[in-house]
Design a protein around this motif. Structure first.
Motif, PDB file in Angstrom:
ATOM      1  N   ARG A  96       4.106   6.599   5.581  1.00 23.07           N
ATOM      2  CA  ARG A  96       3.060   5.948   6.228  1.00 23.07           C
ATOM      3  C   ARG A  96       1.820   5.464   5.247  1.00 23.07           C
ATOM      4  N   THR A  97       1.468   6.243   4.373  1.00 20.41           N
ATOM      5  CA  THR A  97       0.489   5.749   3.473  1.00 20.41           C
ATOM      6  C   THR A  97       0.796   4.415   2.642  1.00 20.41           C
ATOM      7  N   LEU A  98       1.913   4.280   2.426  1.00 25.31           N
ATOM      8  CA  LEU A  98       2.320   2.953   1.902  1.00 25.31           C
ATOM      9  C   LEU A  98       2.264   1.967   2.716  1.00 25.31           C
ATOM     10  N   ALA A  99       2.617   1.892   3.887  1.00 24.26           N
ATOM     11  CA  ALA A  99       2.595   1.136   5.047  1.00 24.26           C
ATOM     12  C   ALA A  99       1.121   0.509   5.461  1.00 24.26           C
ATOM     13  N   ARG A 100       0.222   1.670   5.355  1.00 24.05           N
ATOM     14  CA  ARG A 100      -1.149   1.583   5.642  1.00 24.05           C
ATOM     15  C   ARG A 100      -1.823   0.673   4.331  1.00 24.05           C
ATOM     16  N   ASN A 101      -1.289   0.845   3.246  1.00 24.16           N
ATOM     17  CA  ASN A 101      -2.056   0.501   2.191  1.00 24.16           C
ATOM     18  C   ASN A 101      -1.330  -0.614   1.210  1.00 24.16           C
ATOM     19  N   THR A 102      -0.141  -0.638   1.132  1.00 23.61           N
ATOM     20  CA  THR A 102       0.482  -1.594   0.338  1.00 23.61           C
ATOM     21  C   THR A 102       1.746  -2.417   0.718  1.00 23.61           C
TER      22      THR A 102
END
Length: 186
Positions: free
Chosen positions: A34-40
């Motif tokens: 989810r963090t990767l989807a949000r940011n990168t």
């Protein structure tokens, strides 16, 4: 506050493919995905039968490709009929939008919008052994966001004949087309 991933029934169908409640326990990779989807994560291409994305992690870009099975001809015909009926009942919808009730009609007719992980053929340039890797999961979260923004994409991914997008909104302007000096004045 609405959900970040799966805010609409269309996107929620994709989120359910990776956040399955039928597993023994939660997947430890999901928070990082989810963090990767949000940011990168940048979805490079999404169309009939495939999704491609670049996921940047610590300066390295992992390329992800997910191949999705398209619906059989009879399912495509039924989906097209349901879409046409819904669009006739909901005139004036924004380009790429579909009514939420159409997703319920798809479920009633046993037309699957999202593709279960077991049915997807996915690849990633990373060296991680467990599949799906965090990059593939991030791509699916990013795809869910795209589908939330433009539900017609959910149908286009599964149908070789889908033409559900209506004419572009004449009031929509791409920000990169604006000249800041002219827009804000001197």
């Amino acid at each position: 506050m609405p959900a970040e991933f799966g805010a609409t029934p269309w996107g929620r169908a994709w989120v359910r493919t990776i956040e399955s409640t039928s597993t023994a326990g939660p997947n430890a990779l999901l928070p990082r995905a989810r963090t990767l989807a949000r940011n990168t994560t940048t979805v490079v291409a999404a169309g009939t039968g495939h999704v491609e994305a670049d996921v940047a992690v610590s300066g390295e870009v992992c390329r992800v490709r997910i191949d999705l099975p398209v619906w059989p001809d009879e399912t495509q015909a039924e989906a097209a009929r349901l879409v046409a009926k819904a669009m006739a009942e909901h005139r004036g919808m924004a380009a790429g939008d579909l009514p939420d009730m159409l997703e319920a009609d798809f479920r009633r007719h046993a037309i699957s919008i999202a593709v279960r992980l077991e049915e997807q053929h996915s690849g990633c340039t990373c060296r991680a052994r467990p599949r799906p890797c965090v990059h593939i999961l991030a791509t699916i979260y990013a795809l869910a966001q795209l589908v939330d923004e433009r539900p017609a994409l959910a149908v286009e991914l599964r149908s070789a004949t889908a033409k559900v997008t209506v004419a572009a909104d004449p009031d929509w302007v791409v920000l990169s087309d604006l000249d800041p000096a002219g827009f804000y004045g001197d």
